[in-house]
Design a protein around this motif. Sequence first.
Motif, PDB file in Angstrom:
ATOM      1  N   GLY A 117      35.012  80.736  40.514  1.00  0.00           N
ATOM      2  CA  GLY A 117      33.888  79.917  40.973  1.00  0.00           C
ATOM      3  C   GLY A 117      34.266  78.453  41.148  1.00  0.00           C
ATOM      4  O   GLY A 117      33.645  77.742  41.940  1.00  0.00           O
ATOM      5  N   GLN A 118      35.287  78.003  40.415  1.00  0.00           N
ATOM      6  CA  GLN A 118      35.682  76.598  40.522  1.00  0.00           C
ATOM      7  C   GLN A 118      36.276  76.298  41.896  1.00  0.00           C
ATOM      8  O   GLN A 118      36.047  75.242  42.458  1.00  0.00           O
ATOM      9  N   ALA A 121      33.278  76.272  44.224  1.00  0.00           N
ATOM     10  CA  ALA A 121      32.474  75.064  44.075  1.00  0.00           C
ATOM     11  C   ALA A 121      33.184  73.889  44.733  1.00  0.00           C
ATOM     12  O   ALA A 121      32.561  73.055  45.391  1.00  0.00           O
ATOM     13  N   ALA A 124      32.601  74.163  48.336  1.00  0.00           N
ATOM     14  CA  ALA A 124      31.212  73.800  48.658  1.00  0.00           C
ATOM     15  C   ALA A 124      31.023  72.295  48.578  1.00  0.00           C
ATOM     16  O   ALA A 124      30.187  71.732  49.263  1.00  0.00           O
ATOM     17  N   CYS A 125      31.818  71.627  47.733  1.00  0.00           N
ATOM     18  CA  CYS A 125      31.787  70.166  47.660  1.00  0.00           C
ATOM     19  C   CYS A 125      32.655  69.550  48.750  1.00  0.00           C
ATOM     20  O   CYS A 125      32.833  68.335  48.796  1.00  0.00           O
ATOM     21  N   ASN A 126      33.241  70.407  49.579  1.00  0.00           N
ATOM     22  CA  ASN A 126      34.043  69.970  50.714  1.00  0.00           C
ATOM     23  C   ASN A 126      35.294  69.186  50.304  1.00  0.00           C
ATOM     24  O   ASN A 126      35.732  68.288  51.014  1.00  0.00           O
ATOM     25  N   LEU A 127      35.854  69.520  49.146  1.00  0.00           N
ATOM     26  CA  LEU A 127      37.100  68.854  48.749  1.00  0.00           C
ATOM     27  C   LEU A 127      38.262  69.448  49.538  1.00  0.00           C
ATOM     28  O   LEU A 127      38.253  70.633  49.886  1.00  0.00           O
ATOM     29  N   GLN A 140      41.734  71.487  34.549  1.00  0.00           N
ATOM     30  CA  GLN A 140      41.226  72.554  33.690  1.00  0.00           C
ATOM     31  C   GLN A 140      42.333  73.482  33.226  1.00  0.00           C
ATOM     32  O   GLN A 140      42.286  74.024  32.129  1.00  0.00           O
TER      33      GLN A 140
ATOM     34  N   MET D  99      25.850  74.294  48.809  1.00  0.00           N
ATOM     35  CA  MET D  99      25.522  75.600  48.237  1.00  0.00           C
ATOM     36  C   MET D  99      25.360  75.479  46.733  1.00  0.00           C
ATOM     37  O   MET D  99      26.080  74.732  46.079  1.00  0.00           O
ATOM     38  N   PHE D 101      25.268  77.942  43.302  1.00  0.00           N
ATOM     39  CA  PHE D 101      25.712  79.294  42.954  1.00  0.00           C
ATOM     40  C   PHE D 101      24.890  79.885  41.809  1.00  0.00           C
ATOM     41  O   PHE D 101      24.316  79.165  40.991  1.00  0.00           O
ATOM     42  N   ASN D 105      28.834  77.121  38.411  1.00  0.00           N
ATOM     43  CA  ASN D 105      30.168  76.623  38.764  1.00  0.00           C
ATOM     44  C   ASN D 105      30.279  75.107  38.640  1.00  0.00           C
ATOM     45  O   ASN D 105      30.872  74.448  39.479  1.00  0.00           O
ATOM     46  N   LEU D 106      29.706  74.558  37.584  1.00  0.00           N
ATOM     47  CA  LEU D 106      29.952  73.132  37.328  1.00  0.00           C
ATOM     48  C   LEU D 106      31.415  72.938  36.962  1.00  0.00           C
ATOM     49  O   LEU D 106      32.092  73.872  36.534  1.00  0.00           O
ATOM     50  N   PHE D 107      31.915  71.714  37.143  1.00  0.00           N
ATOM     51  CA  PHE D 107      33.285  71.412  36.718  1.00  0.00           C
ATOM     52  C   PHE D 107      33.248  71.094  35.226  1.00  0.00           C
ATOM     53  O   PHE D 107      32.727  70.046  34.832  1.00  0.00           O
ATOM     54  N   LYS D 110      34.336  67.651  33.622  1.00  0.00           N
ATOM     55  CA  LYS D 110      33.755  66.385  34.066  1.00  0.00           C
ATOM     56  C   LYS D 110      32.334  66.267  33.503  1.00  0.00           C
ATOM     57  O   LYS D 110      31.619  67.261  33.403  1.00  0.00           O
ATOM     58  N   LEU D 118      31.579  63.066  42.153  1.00  0.00           N
ATOM     59  CA  LEU D 118      32.942  63.381  42.600  1.00  0.00           C
ATOM     60  C   LEU D 118      33.035  63.614  44.112  1.00  0.00           C
ATOM     61  O   LEU D 118      33.847  62.989  44.803  1.00  0.00           O
ATOM     62  N   ALA D 119      32.194  64.505  44.617  1.00  0.00           N
ATOM     63  CA  ALA D 119      32.312  64.872  46.031  1.00  0.00           C
ATOM     64  C   ALA D 119      32.043  63.682  46.964  1.00  0.00           C
ATOM     65  O   ALA D 119      32.836  63.438  47.879  1.00  0.00           O
ATOM     66  N   THR D 123      35.032  62.841  49.331  1.00  0.00           N
ATOM     67  CA  THR D 123      34.988  63.323  50.708  1.00  0.00           C
ATOM     68  C   THR D 123      34.394  62.301  51.655  1.00  0.00           C
ATOM     69  O   THR D 123      34.634  62.350  52.852  1.00  0.00           O
ATOM     70  N   ARG D 167      24.330  68.094  42.323  1.00  0.00           N
ATOM     71  CA  ARG D 167      25.677  67.939  42.863  1.00  0.00           C
ATOM     72  C   ARG D 167      25.726  68.300  44.346  1.00  0.00           C
ATOM     73  O   ARG D 167      26.336  67.594  45.156  1.00  0.00           O
ATOM     74  N   LEU D 171      25.847  65.263  48.554  1.00  0.00           N
ATOM     75  CA  LEU D 171      26.529  65.144  49.843  1.00  0.00           C
ATOM     76  C   LEU D 171      25.531  65.089  51.001  1.00  0.00           C
ATOM     77  O   LEU D 171      25.939  65.089  52.163  1.00  0.00           O
TER      78      LEU D 171
END
Lengths: 218, 255, 219, 265, 265
Positions: A117-118, A121, A124-127, A140, D99, D101, D105-107, D110, D118-119, D123, D167, D171
């Motif tokens: 999922g990381q 994610a 989805a954050c567009n990294l 991680q 999206m 989930f 799916n948090l980081f 952080k 972050l994003a 970005t 989160r 964006l």
Amino acid sequence: MEWDWAFVIQILPTLLQGVKITILATLLGSIVAAVVGLVIAIVRRSKNRLVSMPMGFVAEFIRGTPLLVQLYFIFYVLPDLGLTLSPLVAGVIGLGLHYGTYTAEVYRAGIENVARGQWEAAKACNLTPFQTWTRIILPQALPPMIPALANYFIAMFKETPLLSAITVLELMNQARSIANYNYRYIEPITLVGAFFLVISLISVIGLRWLERRYGRIG
Amino acid sequence: EDTLDKLKEQGFARIAIANEPPFTAVNPDGTVSGAGPDVARAVFAKLGVKDVVASISEYGAMIPGLQAGRHDAVTAGLFMKPERCNAVAYSEPILCDAEAFLVKKGNPKGFKSYADIAKDASATIGAPGGGTEERLSLEAGVPRDRVIVVPDGQSGLKMLQDGRIDVYSLPVLSINDLAKKANDPNIEVVAPVVGAPVYCDGAAFRKNDTALRDAFDKVLAEMKTSGEFAKIIEPYGFSAQAAMSTTREKLCAAK
Amino acid sequence: MGQWGGYLQLILDGALVTIKLTLMGSALALVMAFLAGLGRLSHFAALRWLATTYIEFFRGTSIFVQLFWAYFVLPLLGLSLTPLQAGVLALGLNVGAYGAEVVRGAVKSIGKEQYEACIALNFNRWQSLRHIILPQAVVLMLPTFGNNAIELLKASSVVSLISLADMTFQAQVVRAQTGSTLVPFLTILILYFAMASVISFAIRGLERYMTRGLDGVRT
Amino acid sequence: MAPANAAPTIEINGISKSFGSFKVLDELSFKVAPREKLALIGPSGSGKTTILRILMTLEGIDSGDILIEGDNLYRMPANGGLRPANEQHLHKMRTKIGMVFQLFNLFPHKSVIDNVTLAPMLTKGVRQAEAERHAMELLEMVGLADKAKAMPAQLSGGQKQRVAIARALALSPKIMLFDEVTSALDPELVEEVLNVLWRLCAETDMTMLLVTHEMGFAHDFADRILFFDRGRIVEEGKPEEIFRHPKQERTQTFLKKIIAAGHRV
Amino acid sequence: MAPANAAPTIEINGISKSFGSFKVLDELSFKVAPREKLALIGPSGSGKTTILRILMTLEGIDSGDILIEGDNLYRMPANGGLRPANEQHLHKMRTKIGMVFQLFNLFPHKSVIDNVTLAPMLTKGVRQAEAERHAMELLEMVGLADKAKAMPAQLSGGQKQRVAIARALALSPKIMLFDEVTSALDPELVEEVLNVLWRLCAETDMTMLLVTHEMGFAHDFADRILFFDRGRIVEEGKPEEIFRHPKQERTQTFLKKIIAAGHRV
Ligand SMILES: Nc1ncnc2c1ncn2[C@@H]1O[C@H](COP(=O)(O)OP(=O)(O)OP(=O)(O)O)[C@@H](O)[C@H]1O
Ligand SMILES: Nc1ncnc2c1ncn2[C@@H]1O[C@H](COP(=O)(O)OP(=O)(O)OP(=O)(O)O)[C@@H](O)[C@H]1O
Ligand SMILES: [Mg+2]
Ligand SMILES: [Mg+2]
């Protein structure tokens, strides 16, 4: 032949010179192994099989052949190809490459340990892939790897005597020189063994601590 | 128990060699030759020990190996020096040679003696571990970390060519042999080294094997007078005259 | 080029020594692994202590140092070994110490319920171990044992430094004779890799053979 | 409410997708209007998640086309024709889509605020101060301003999911995808997340696609409902039509089962 | 049916057992007559499994005594007095007792027949041919003669449990302990195992202790029922008495709950 304490005291300062080199080689070798392993692990994950397969083969080849022969190869063959390395540098590169193939496995397990999922994610954050690796996955994946990596660095430490074969004046080589010069083997070699034993036992305790602190993978 | 009887019974003697032509050499087929083993083989044959079995060893490992009972004799160009005479029982002299340097073409740093190397703080010298040259370097004042212990002649040559050492030192004949095989116009031989005496080796036995040593000496002396000795070693470039003009007693007493 | 044939023969002679060392060393390592691994699980404190000391000692000191010690120091203490014996002893004892931890881990990973079934069927401790626990544990040990055998094969190259004419040693000889460095070293690298591949292939085959019928039982 | 005849924000034209030999989506087509709230419902395995994952480019398609605001998602113009999208193209397209989930799916390494900032920082090159200001607004909106410094492990499931929503919002996507965002939560935590969705619905004009098993929520929230089965749309319509007067037998059985299982409609 | 006044096969006298500070069995005493079929019932955690495990010597006791056919299980005579049993003594005592586990505990690396023959061959020195003949009889009885060569992994749960029963029987114990032998099975496989227990009950004269949540089976099968709670016997009696007219409130609540959960009585 009797154990001679006076002789022990006489050779101790010289042996300590070797200890310095042994520790230096271990530290530098660990750094190289840490980096090389990461590169191997990342390349082997590549979806492009033209890249990942050869890297896989090279890593398996290095892992399946003796470090001693690799050291000879780096030290004596590379100069013919135009690359002359000092003994210590050749030794550090040899240790680093060899153990890099082991640390690569640690990285692989550590990376697989990060939840799928990381990755999603991050997308989805567009990294970008690079940002995903450096900001999300590695931060991680790395902490749980630390004990496993340390384990290999300890193993590497115990193989540094091989560097004496390519004229690095580390602890074992110092001991052999002393032995050759004085025709006495019992004290220098035993002292070297004792030194390794002490450091290893201490590092085992340190390793347990790391495992408690960071957990364990695999 | 008598060592000679034991050797006769088992039919061979175990000798330590170094693979440093022309003193000792290993042929492509794995058999052993070189002046040292050839003499040993001939003497042992006359003593009734049919064969010699050689194992290659570092110089530094030879005396411990002998003491540990791994070898019955060392016939490897292990030059007689007072400390060694204390550790083992030498035969009378066999192979004599002076010391030499292998250096880059034109001897750019002008090394003529071990002391010259000691004086140049950036110079490194390669020598076999536990060999005479290592000891001479250290005694001349070259610090430990500038004396590089080199496992074998080929490695020494290679390290000189690769610029890892400035000088490689071995006995004259060994250096010549190495230089000839290398056939490299960029290296040259400096011989003999100034201030280094001519050394002779002998067959080295365990300290308490004097009976075997004496028997060996007796045959060796006969061979020296018969000319058989010269016939074995001179094709390799050694001088029989040099060996016959000195004695163990003199060499072991030298300071 | 005819002389290369002779040199190749020399290297192959060395390969034979390497194979011999690996086989004999592995056999000793296997025995030590089981002795010390089971020793650490013993009811008797003295046995546990002995096994732990052995394991920590041989894992703690470098194989290289152990080899030199076996070769140069042991004779001075009255135990003279041929280079081959010293090599087999050092390699076997060293790798055996690592193997002991594998044995211990595998035995401990067999579920408690298997031990309980053994008690319920009135097996004694040795019968439980011999017929129930070890046969299952060995399957788990195999992959790591394979890796250990490869480590042993690789470590065997170190015996060249105590004048045992193994493959690495013969490569040095060939190099001294011919002045060529690349050819002998590349040759033995390939030979080592081939041997390592044979070991891992054999272990995988053995693993398949031993797990037949057990599918779904063990991961 | 979206005008039904505006140019669609999402246009899905005959897409198919197989995993191995198993066809998950079969020549599927539908459109989503600007600002429309669309709920996707259907039995397990019918392909709802797969559609969202394809829109988020987590999964590719085998055939068909997807247009986002008129731009083709998986193909890009190249000298006259179209060719498969490269990473740059996908990167550009993804700026329009966010999206949330099922499993958050948090980081985990952080803090809450870092998860949100972050994003934008990476970005869009937003500066830290600005990103944090915006993040605090969003956390305020999801009711978690006081948890900004907490680590995800210290939050409850409902709180985690609200952070995940913040989160994704950071964006400022045009389209938001929600995949069963409450189904991993303890029942008493579901409400707080649904409340956030309500606020979003009321206060923003994003186009929203929502996969859910909360039929009551789907009913109240959605402008339109798509009922899926085996990778096809079985029925679509306004919530009242679907829930009160389902035309298809498949839909009827599904709704009966859901009601029997205790979900409110 | 066992004569109630015969010398008891099992006599438990005031045993106590704690795990850490938690007292699982508290001064527990009861007797089991020869050939008696005794069912142990009670809520989870009440100590039923622990009693069986203590009888099988898988767990020791803190105080009290257990006599098996008059011999003390955990103590042995030593110059006049008694001292803690050693391994030999336990070994001798265990020959009288067999146990079947909830999770079967078959040996996964041995075929079905080897699972059954191993114990007789190792502990009684029975020869292979003889052990296999007997094993086949037992497998016949549990209806698995055709699976003799199969590996445990190839069997269903019910088949595994029947093999486990045959394995325990192979040592011809006087006493058999069954610990929830059906509760790990899919519902449709329970019957085949209970049928085997019925046959055992009818065809052998073993003393049997059975822990079960299958109240219907306990009712039909047992001569007597012990109801446990928190390491004590709350009530005991004939099945009719216990199930139809429980005297204690604790028993009544327990039976009510069980019935509500859909178990037949
Ligand atoms: N990566 C994958 N590989 C193989 N099969 C997959 C994969 N992802 C999904 N599937 C299969 O595709 C089908 C549809 O999956 P999807 O997750 O889209 O269903 P869903 O409608 O979201 O179901 P649910 O309500 O259970 O979440 C399922 O049968 C699933 O097993
Ligand atoms: N090895 C152990 N260590 C600590 N506690 C234990 C151990 N074995 C059992 N217990 C505890 O002892 C209590 C009784 O356990 P036991 O298994 O005998 O109960 P039970 O009546 O069989 O329950 P169930 O019906 O759930 O099987 C339980 O609370 C259990 O947690
Ligand atoms: Mg889904
Ligand atoms: Mg229980």
